[in-house]
Scaffold this motif. Structure first.
Motif, PDB file in Angstrom:
ATOM      1  N   LEU A   1       0.852  -1.037  -0.050  1.00  0.00           N
ATOM      2  CA  LEU A   1      -0.065   0.043  -0.022  1.00  0.00           C
ATOM      3  C   LEU A   1       1.029   1.348  -0.013  1.00  0.00           C
ATOM      4  O   LEU A   1       0.723   2.287  -0.979  1.00  0.00           O
ATOM      5  CB  LEU A   1      -0.842  -0.154   1.198  1.00  0.00           C
ATOM      6  N   GLY A   2       2.000   1.276   0.835  1.00  0.00           N
ATOM      7  CA  GLY A   2       2.744   2.509   0.643  1.00  0.00           C
ATOM      8  C   GLY A   2       3.486   2.534  -0.422  1.00  0.00           C
ATOM      9  O   GLY A   2       3.737   3.640  -0.918  1.00  0.00           O
ATOM     10  N   THR A   3       4.022   1.357  -0.998  1.00  0.00           N
ATOM     11  CA  THR A   3       4.609   1.600  -2.523  1.00  0.00           C
ATOM     12  C   THR A   3       3.665   2.359  -3.377  1.00  0.00           C
ATOM     13  O   THR A   3       3.974   3.113  -4.292  1.00  0.00           O
ATOM     14  CB  THR A   3       5.169   0.339  -2.918  1.00  0.00           C
ATOM     15  N   ALA A   4       2.470   1.761  -3.461  1.00  0.00           N
ATOM     16  CA  ALA A   4       1.565   2.306  -4.173  1.00  0.00           C
ATOM     17  C   ALA A   4       1.050   3.989  -4.126  1.00  0.00           C
ATOM     18  O   ALA A   4       1.086   4.585  -5.178  1.00  0.00           O
ATOM     19  CB  ALA A   4       0.082   1.586  -4.186  1.00  0.00           C
ATOM     20  N   VAL A   5       0.888   4.116  -2.987  1.00  0.00           N
ATOM     21  CA  VAL A   5       0.729   5.631  -2.743  1.00  0.00           C
ATOM     22  C   VAL A   5       1.910   6.465  -2.949  1.00  0.00           C
ATOM     23  O   VAL A   5       1.888   7.524  -3.606  1.00  0.00           O
ATOM     24  CB  VAL A   5       0.236   5.833  -0.983  1.00  0.00           C
ATOM     25  N   TYR A   6       3.113   6.028  -2.473  1.00  0.00           N
ATOM     26  CA  TYR A   6       4.242   6.679  -2.945  1.00  0.00           C
ATOM     27  C   TYR A   6       4.742   7.045  -4.243  1.00  0.00           C
ATOM     28  O   TYR A   6       4.937   8.165  -4.734  1.00  0.00           O
ATOM     29  CB  TYR A   6       5.694   6.154  -2.289  1.00  0.00           C
ATOM     30  N   THR A   7       4.353   5.850  -5.146  1.00  0.00           N
ATOM     31  CA  THR A   7       4.489   6.052  -6.760  1.00  0.00           C
ATOM     32  C   THR A   7       3.609   6.976  -7.074  1.00  0.00           C
ATOM     33  O   THR A   7       3.946   7.700  -8.130  1.00  0.00           O
ATOM     34  CB  THR A   7       4.445   4.606  -7.206  1.00  0.00           C
ATOM     35  N   SER A   8       2.115   6.863  -6.586  1.00  0.00           N
ATOM     36  CA  SER A   8       1.418   7.812  -7.248  1.00  0.00           C
ATOM     37  C   SER A   8       1.510   9.250  -6.911  1.00  0.00           C
ATOM     38  O   SER A   8       1.440  10.197  -7.686  1.00  0.00           O
ATOM     39  CB  SER A   8      -0.068   7.608  -6.925  1.00  0.00           C
ATOM     40  N   VAL A   9       2.037   9.636  -5.735  1.00  0.00           N
ATOM     41  CA  VAL A   9       2.436  10.901  -5.263  1.00  0.00           C
ATOM     42  C   VAL A   9       3.679  11.459  -6.341  1.00  0.00           C
ATOM     43  O   VAL A   9       3.756  12.530  -6.479  1.00  0.00           O
ATOM     44  CB  VAL A   9       2.597  11.104  -3.849  1.00  0.00           C
TER      45      VAL A   9
ATOM     46  N   ARG B   1       4.457  10.216  -9.062  1.00  0.00           N
ATOM     47  CA  ARG B   1       4.113  10.630 -10.622  1.00  0.00           C
ATOM     48  C   ARG B   1       3.535  11.809 -10.664  1.00  0.00           C
ATOM     49  O   ARG B   1       3.611  12.814 -11.644  1.00  0.00           O
ATOM     50  CB  ARG B   1       3.161   9.604 -10.697  1.00  0.00           C
ATOM     51  N   ARG B   2       2.780  12.231  -9.690  1.00  0.00           N
ATOM     52  CA  ARG B   2       2.217  13.566  -9.674  1.00  0.00           C
ATOM     53  C   ARG B   2       3.070  14.754  -9.490  1.00  0.00           C
ATOM     54  O   ARG B   2       2.880  15.831 -10.269  1.00  0.00           O
ATOM     55  CB  ARG B   2       1.142  13.623  -8.587  1.00  0.00           C
TER      56      ARG B   2
END
Length: 74
Positions: free
Chosen positions: A42-50, A52-53
Motif C-alpha cells: 500500500l505504501g509503495t502504491a501511494v508513494y509512486t502515485s504521489v 508521479r504527480r
C-alpha cells in the motif's frame, strides 16, 4: 519515508511469513508478516502515485500578444 522503507517492509514481511519457523505465544508471526507486506504494498502504491504527480511537467503557457501590446513596442 522513502520507497526503500516500503520495499524493506515487504521483504521483512515475506521472511516472517514464509521463511521463519519461530513461534511466540502472544504473537502470530505469519499474521505480522502479512500485515507488513500489505502495508509495504500500500505504501509503495501511494508513494509512486504521489511521485508521479510531482514529476508531471506542465508546459508553459505562451503569453498572448495583442495589437495594443505590439504598438507599444514600436
Amino acid at each position: 519515508m522513502g520507497l526503500g522503507l516500503f520495499i524493506i517492509m515487504i521483504a521483512v514481511g515475506a521472511i516472517l511469513t514464509f521463511a521463519s519457523d519461530w513461534e511466540l505465544e502472544a504473537v502470530d508471526l505469519d499474521v505480522v508478516g502479512l500485515i507488513l507486506m500489505g502495508v509495504g504494498l500500500l505504501g509503495t502504491a501511494v508513494y509512486t502515485s504521489v511521485l508521479r504527480r510531482r514529476r508531471m511537467v506542465v508546459p508553459p503557457v505562451a503569453p498572448t500578444v495583442t495589437d495594443k501590446d505590439r504598438r507599444d513596442l514600436l
